[in-house]
Design a protein around this motif. Sequence first.
Motif, short mmCIF file in Angstrom:
data_model
loop_
_atom_site.label_atom_id
_atom_site.label_comp_id
_atom_site.label_asym_id
_atom_site.label_seq_id
_atom_site.Cartn_x
_atom_site.Cartn_y
_atom_site.Cartn_z
N PRO A 141 0.81 -1.23 0.00
CA PRO A 141 0.00 0.00 0.00
C PRO A 141 0.84 1.27 0.00
O PRO A 141 0.33 2.34 -0.30
CB PRO A 141 -0.83 -0.12 1.29
N THR A 142 2.12 1.15 0.32
CA THR A 142 2.97 2.35 0.31
C THR A 142 3.17 2.90 -1.10
O THR A 142 3.64 4.03 -1.26
CB THR A 142 4.34 2.06 0.94
N VAL A 143 2.78 2.13 -2.12
CA VAL A 143 2.82 2.64 -3.50
C VAL A 143 1.90 3.86 -3.61
O VAL A 143 2.17 4.78 -4.39
CB VAL A 143 2.38 1.55 -4.50
N ALA A 144 0.84 3.89 -2.80
CA ALA A 144 -0.09 5.02 -2.83
C ALA A 144 0.54 6.31 -2.29
O ALA A 144 -0.01 7.39 -2.47
CB ALA A 144 -1.34 4.69 -2.01
N LEU A 145 1.71 6.17 -1.63
CA LEU A 145 2.41 7.34 -1.10
C LEU A 145 3.45 7.87 -2.09
O LEU A 145 4.41 8.53 -1.69
CB LEU A 145 3.10 6.98 0.21
N LYS A 146 3.24 7.62 -3.36
CA LYS A 146 4.25 7.98 -4.36
C LYS A 146 4.50 9.48 -4.45
O LYS A 146 5.57 9.90 -4.88
CB LYS A 146 3.86 7.43 -5.72
N ASP A 147 3.53 10.30 -4.03
CA ASP A 147 3.73 11.74 -4.06
C ASP A 147 4.35 12.27 -2.77
O ASP A 147 4.61 13.47 -2.65
CB ASP A 147 2.41 12.46 -4.31
N ALA A 148 4.57 11.38 -1.81
CA ALA A 148 5.26 11.76 -0.58
C ALA A 148 6.76 11.56 -0.76
O ALA A 148 7.18 10.78 -1.62
CB ALA A 148 4.75 10.92 0.60
N PRO A 149 7.59 12.23 0.02
CA PRO A 149 9.03 11.99 -0.07
C PRO A 149 9.36 10.52 0.19
O PRO A 149 8.68 9.85 0.97
CB PRO A 149 9.61 12.87 1.04
N GLN A 150 10.39 10.04 -0.46
CA GLN A 150 10.75 8.63 -0.36
C GLN A 150 11.03 8.22 1.08
O GLN A 150 10.72 7.10 1.49
CB GLN A 150 11.97 8.33 -1.23
N ALA A 151 11.62 9.12 1.86
CA ALA A 151 11.95 8.79 3.25
C ALA A 151 10.68 8.49 4.05
O ALA A 151 10.70 7.63 4.95
CB ALA A 151 12.72 9.93 3.90
N VAL A 152 9.59 9.17 3.74
CA VAL A 152 8.32 8.95 4.45
C VAL A 152 7.72 7.60 4.07
O VAL A 152 7.34 6.80 4.94
CB VAL A 152 7.32 10.09 4.15
N SER A 153 7.62 7.33 2.77
CA SER A 153 7.06 6.05 2.34
C SER A 153 7.94 4.89 2.81
O SER A 153 7.43 3.83 3.19
CB SER A 153 6.90 6.01 0.82
N GLN A 154 9.25 5.10 2.84
CA GLN A 154 10.15 4.04 3.28
C GLN A 154 9.99 3.77 4.77
O GLN A 154 10.10 2.62 5.22
CB GLN A 154 11.60 4.42 2.97
N ALA A 155 9.71 4.82 5.55
CA ALA A 155 9.51 4.63 6.99
C ALA A 155 8.28 3.75 7.24
O ALA A 155 8.32 2.83 8.08
CB ALA A 155 9.34 5.98 7.68
N PHE A 156 7.19 4.02 6.53
CA PHE A 156 5.99 3.18 6.67
C PHE A 156 6.27 1.77 6.16
O PHE A 156 5.85 0.78 6.77
CB PHE A 156 4.82 3.79 5.90
N GLU A 157 6.97 1.66 5.04
CA GLU A 157 7.25 0.34 4.46
C GLU A 157 8.09 -0.51 5.40
O GLU A 157 7.89 -1.72 5.52
CB GLU A 157 7.96 0.51 3.12
#
Length: 604
Positions: A141-157
């Motif tokens: 589901p972190t694919v949905a965070l593609k407009d967020a900075p990579q560091a943010v999506s990576q933290a959730f992932e």
Amino acid sequence: SARKNRPSCNRVSITIRLPIDHHHMAKCFHIRQAASLLALVLSTSVLASSDLFLEVQDASPDLLQQVESSMGASVRRRLEERWAGAESTLEHYYQALPKNSQRLLPAPVLRYALHRNLLQRRGWRLAGLDPRGDGWSSGSPTVALKDAPQAVSQAFETHLSRRGLTLKESALFLALLEILVESDSIQRISKAYYAAGVSTEARATYEEVHWALETYLRSATLGPRDSRLMSPRIVQKLWSYNMTQQYPGWPQALAWLNSIEEETLAKSLRDSGADESEGGDGGENELKSHSYAFSAVTAIAKEVSSRYGLWQNEECKTLKSLLLALEDSDCPGHVSLANFYDSALHRGRWQFTENIKYLNESGSLDWTDKNYPSVFIPNYMTSLTNCLASSNLISTCCMDECEPVLQQFEAKLPTPSTPKQVLEVASTISTSTQPARSEFSEELVQHLHQIAAAHGGVVPLQGRLFAQWLNKVFPRECSYPHEAHTMKPRTHLEWRLETGSTPEASKTDMSFFTSTHPLARTGGKTEVEVRQLAAHPEDRQCSSWSQVEEDILPAAQGRMLLERVTSDVGNLYYFAIPALALTAMSFLGMNKAWRSSSQPDFRM
């Protein structure tokens, strides 16, 4: 008498008596110490492997800090303002859905929960959450965070892949998704301002605000999907279109936008005290006499973004009523393809023009009866063909009418549930098109027991088989669940780009199908009369039953997740236990060497 003078090692399973000297006292201490240490480590490892003793540390503070570091303090404040509300809307799903051994939501289940939540509350299908014909475990589901900075999506992932998310962390994820959608709307307004030569730092006139908002709605309806591409040239092109020709519901959409605009601007004036100080009544003439800060305009865009799905769903209800008027009398929840096309050709139903290939790949066609293909009403309603406002992040679509039905089952049934319990709850549920039923056909009962037989006597509520059962029980609300990877749903634009052809059927094709098909309402005859003329049997076969299960969290993936959850702790014990055991053994080895040199008699 000699034995009485020998000391003993306490709390050891055997009594060892040695001569009193410093070698013996040291050895006795080492044996006790090694045994106690080994017992402590072994008992701790047992506790660590138990779900009841593993404490999950709340990662929300770290996630919030990462958001602030990467996106700024203002985004963090917006996130915290939404957090409690997001948690409240996710509470049902967190309680009802399967979780891993740590009582957390793994990636596929979180994706499933967020998709259901946003489609029901907002009418949003998010890229990265919507399975688009694939299984729930086909992507994170972190694919949905593609407009967020990579560091943010990576933290959730990182947390998702290692152990899953808590309710609070899942709510943080949901709130962030909504903020990203809001940000896209604000960017579209900013681009409209830029195209008009108006600064976002200056106050804009009512006319400028009105023009910017209509530009925003035009772009959300027609594109571009990526708001960053809204150059002045693209904006000019958007205004060159006859919107009513592009979207017949445009006048109603524009009127709705204007009502939100007046409502929000009037509130802005009241909050500032401008209308009271000047004796205004907040009407349109009063609104035109003021200028507005960019923040007041972005507030309108946020309202439109969050409420558009609810407004559009009223149009979806009208669309459903048109389909129900064409419903196949033998198969509830179905419209024969012949009647579908006939309504477009002769009744002005411009909505029902998709060609057979497009309908098939979107999952809207039922081919159970090969001679008489039909359209699944709920599948067609929730398909991408009925999505209007779109961005790089979302498509705004018809809400799933099966969601309230499924939620009632989840709220009223224990987990796990038996077929008998499921039938008892099913008998209490009614919909706008179907009253509650007191009895169920033998076929429906048999299918429910088939589901239970595949799951050890219980019925999982979120699997494909139960969704298929719901389609049988509530055929006008619940979609038929096609097997994963057998469909490829696409929007009209995506179809054009990928195939180079139009998704609509030509009038010639529709006319040929309706004129040659016995179920078409031609020559003033009813469907029953035409079917009798065609000598077609009355007992038509509706949708078939496929005993193929698809769980939102496959068992194998659940086992892999459990291994990842315990990997850090496990690695520690995998290395610590043997090392400490060797330490204890070394003490015993020292004891053996000491024994061989002094050769005491250990026999009692």
